[in-house]
Design a protein around this motif. Structure first.
Motif, PDB file in Angstrom:
ATOM      1  N   UNK A   1      85.555  41.578 104.492  1.00  0.00           N
ATOM      2  CA  UNK A   1      84.755  40.578 103.782  1.00  0.00           C
ATOM      3  C   UNK A   1      84.231  41.120 102.457  1.00  0.00           C
ATOM      4  N   UNK A   2      84.692  42.323 102.088  1.00  0.00           N
ATOM      5  CA  UNK A   2      84.281  42.970 100.829  1.00  0.00           C
ATOM      6  C   UNK A   2      82.774  43.192 100.751  1.00  0.00           C
ATOM      7  N   UNK A   3      82.175  43.545 101.864  1.00  0.00           N
ATOM      8  CA  UNK A   3      80.734  43.856 101.859  1.00  0.00           C
ATOM      9  C   UNK A   3      80.551  45.253 101.263  1.00  0.00           C
ATOM     10  N   UNK A   4      79.684  45.353 100.285  1.00  0.00           N
ATOM     11  CA  UNK A   4      79.462  46.644  99.623  1.00  0.00           C
ATOM     12  C   UNK A   4      78.155  47.306 100.057  1.00  0.00           C
ATOM     13  N   UNK A   5      77.348  46.577 100.774  1.00  0.00           N
ATOM     14  CA  UNK A   5      76.010  47.090 101.139  1.00  0.00           C
ATOM     15  C   UNK A   5      76.072  48.353 101.992  1.00  0.00           C
ATOM     16  N   UNK A   6      77.079  48.431 102.884  1.00  0.00           N
ATOM     17  CA  UNK A   6      77.168  49.611 103.749  1.00  0.00           C
ATOM     18  C   UNK A   6      77.324  50.865 102.894  1.00  0.00           C
ATOM     19  N   UNK A   7      78.051  50.737 101.808  1.00  0.00           N
ATOM     20  CA  UNK A   7      78.254  51.860 100.885  1.00  0.00           C
ATOM     21  C   UNK A   7      77.019  52.088 100.008  1.00  0.00           C
TER      22      UNK A   7
ATOM     23  N   UNK B   1      71.719  58.274 106.225  1.00  0.00           N
ATOM     24  CA  UNK B   1      71.936  58.685 104.833  1.00  0.00           C
ATOM     25  C   UNK B   1      72.428  60.134 104.729  1.00  0.00           C
ATOM     26  N   UNK B   2      71.856  61.040 105.525  1.00  0.00           N
ATOM     27  CA  UNK B   2      72.181  62.467 105.407  1.00  0.00           C
ATOM     28  C   UNK B   2      73.645  62.765 105.750  1.00  0.00           C
ATOM     29  N   UNK B   3      74.301  61.880 106.520  1.00  0.00           N
ATOM     30  CA  UNK B   3      75.681  62.143 106.941  1.00  0.00           C
ATOM     31  C   UNK B   3      76.716  61.436 106.072  1.00  0.00           C
ATOM     32  N   UNK B   4      76.258  60.624 105.120  1.00  0.00           N
ATOM     33  CA  UNK B   4      77.179  59.886 104.247  1.00  0.00           C
ATOM     34  C   UNK B   4      77.527  60.733 103.024  1.00  0.00           C
ATOM     35  N   UNK B   5      78.832  60.825 102.711  1.00  0.00           N
ATOM     36  CA  UNK B   5      79.287  61.599 101.546  1.00  0.00           C
ATOM     37  C   UNK B   5      79.725  60.684 100.401  1.00  0.00           C
ATOM     38  N   UNK B   6      79.491  59.373 100.565  1.00  0.00           N
ATOM     39  CA  UNK B   6      79.893  58.397  99.546  1.00  0.00           C
ATOM     40  C   UNK B   6      81.404  58.431  99.293  1.00  0.00           C
ATOM     41  N   UNK B   7      82.170  58.581 100.357  1.00  0.00           N
ATOM     42  CA  UNK B   7      83.632  58.606 100.222  1.00  0.00           C
ATOM     43  C   UNK B   7      84.183  57.215  99.888  1.00  0.00           C
ATOM     44  N   UNK B   8      83.428  56.153 100.250  1.00  0.00           N
ATOM     45  CA  UNK B   8      83.826  54.793  99.890  1.00  0.00           C
ATOM     46  C   UNK B   8      84.776  54.116 100.853  1.00  0.00           C
ATOM     47  N   UNK B   9      85.120  54.783 101.961  1.00  0.00           N
ATOM     48  CA  UNK B   9      86.056  54.176 102.926  1.00  0.00           C
ATOM     49  C   UNK B   9      85.486  52.883 103.498  1.00  0.00           C
ATOM     50  N   UNK B  10      84.198  52.879 103.813  1.00  0.00           N
ATOM     51  CA  UNK B  10      83.571  51.694 104.411  1.00  0.00           C
ATOM     52  C   UNK B  10      83.712  50.481 103.502  1.00  0.00           C
ATOM     53  N   UNK B  11      83.628  50.715 102.195  1.00  0.00           N
ATOM     54  CA  UNK B  11      83.726  49.614 101.232  1.00  0.00           C
ATOM     55  C   UNK B  11      85.163  49.102 101.131  1.00  0.00           C
ATOM     56  N   UNK B  12      86.113  50.009 101.193  1.00  0.00           N
ATOM     57  CA  UNK B  12      87.516  49.614 101.034  1.00  0.00           C
ATOM     58  C   UNK B  12      88.062  48.865 102.252  1.00  0.00           C
ATOM     59  N   UNK B  13      87.626  49.256 103.445  1.00  0.00           N
ATOM     60  CA  UNK B  13      88.232  48.662 104.652  1.00  0.00           C
ATOM     61  C   UNK B  13      87.550  47.369 105.085  1.00  0.00           C
ATOM     62  N   UNK B  14      86.399  47.038 104.499  1.00  0.00           N
ATOM     63  CA  UNK B  14      85.681  45.833 104.937  1.00  0.00           C
ATOM     64  C   UNK B  14      86.478  44.576 104.584  1.00  0.00           C
TER      65      UNK B  14
END
Length: 321
Positions: free
Chosen positions: A265-271, A250-263
């Motif tokens: 299968x459209x998984x949003x949980x990682x974000x 959690x401390x290293x995530x800036x909520x940039x949203x890249x993980x959500x866009x590149x998935x």
């Protein structure tokens, strides 16, 4: 007899050696941190397709193959869908073509995407129950179950995605006497009849490739073979079982949203998840999010507590290259 066994062991050893050499070559050759894992996944998928040809050559006990696929999900989640399924290779290649033409993909609404993920379980139950709904199974017919023939033939639909390009049995698709196939082609040919087999298979190929061109991993959104029995791991008594875990710091995530866009299968949980293990059954562990996350150590793939792969800061040049 022992010479035949030795010969088969030698073949498998050579095959495994070539596969490992290929993986090593890609890791050395591909220096772009944003695409290294994607290239590696293509190679592993192609190798897995070849492996399925050998598996179908060695055994006709199709039920055993199906049980192994489902059992794998208990320990490795949907890693099979992300890295080993032959049908997924076709879908990823279609997506690569779309990207080459710089055509934008379509996203499903989140509610529809989550509904399709739950719908796959209903499809699984339907296909398993279908033989019992259509006719009464006589005691002598139970022995046919392990080969998925007779009244159990319908269950073989669940093995449709793993049908390789070249198959060791007679096919409606031939090229220079080589039996070719496509996922689900054998089942479609069986139920459509000899005269209509080629037309039915062609229509199915056109529909699946066209849909995958606009929606990433279209078939994987509801494929019943892609169920994850890792859902059992939500119960406290089973939480120790998963060996493969996607973890977020959690401390290293800036909520940039890249993980959500590149998935794909459209998984949003990682974000959305604040931190810790990502446990959604929608994740195929394709690692595209880890590959694209630009924050060092933010996302990690752990196996039995050991980190196998982690996100790296690809925005800055590597200090060792």
């Amino acid at each position: 007899m022992w010479l035949e066994v030795l010969s088969e062991i030698l073949k498998l050893t050579i095959f495994a050696g070539l596969a490992l050499a290929g993986i090593l070559a890609i890791l050395i050759w591909k220096k772009d941190l944003k695409t290294k894992v994607s290239y590696l996944r293509f190679f592993v998928q192609a190798t897995a397709m070849t492996a399925f040809f050998f598996i179908f050559s060695y055994t006709t006990q199709l039920l055993l193959i199906l049980v192994v696929i489902f059992a794998l999900s208990i320990f490795f989640g949907r890693f099979f869908c992300g890295w080993l399924c032959p049908f997924a290779l076709y879908l990823d290649l279609v997506a690569a073509v779309r990207k080459a033409f710089k055509i934008r993909y379509w996203n499903f609404p989140d509610k529809l995407n989550k509904f399709l993920n739950r719908f796959r379980y209903a499809l699984l139950i339907f296909f398993i129950a279908l033989p019992f709904m259509l006719e009464k199974i006589e005691p002598w017919q139970w022995s046919l179950a392990k080969f998925l023939i007779g009244p159990f033939k319908l269950v073989s639909v669940l093995l449709g995605p793993v049908e390789p390009l070249v198959i060791p049995w007679e096919s409606s698709l031939k090229l220079y006497n080589i039996n070719l196939s496509y996922p689900y082609a054998s089942v479609i040919a069986f139920y459509s009849g000899e005269n209509l087999a080629l037309i039915a298979i062609s229509i199915f190929i056109a529909i699946t490739l066209a849909s995958s061109f606009v929606v990433r991993r279209f078939w994987c959104r509801f494929c019943p073979t892609g169920v994850s029995f890792a859902v059992l791991n939500r119960f406290k008594i089973f939480r120790w079982i998963p060996l493969l875990r996607l973890n977020k710091v959690e401390e290293k995530c800036t909520k940039c949203g890249i993980c959500k866009r590149v998935c794909p299968a459209q998984v949003t949980d990682v974000y959305e998840v604040k931190g810790g293990d990502i446990t959604t059954s929608m994740c195929m562990l394709c690692l595209r999010c880890v590959e694209m996350c630009p924050y060092e150590d933010c996302l990690k793939l752990n196996m039995a507590g050991k980190t196998l792969f982690k996100s790296r800061n690809w925005l800055e040049p590597s200090k060792i290259e």
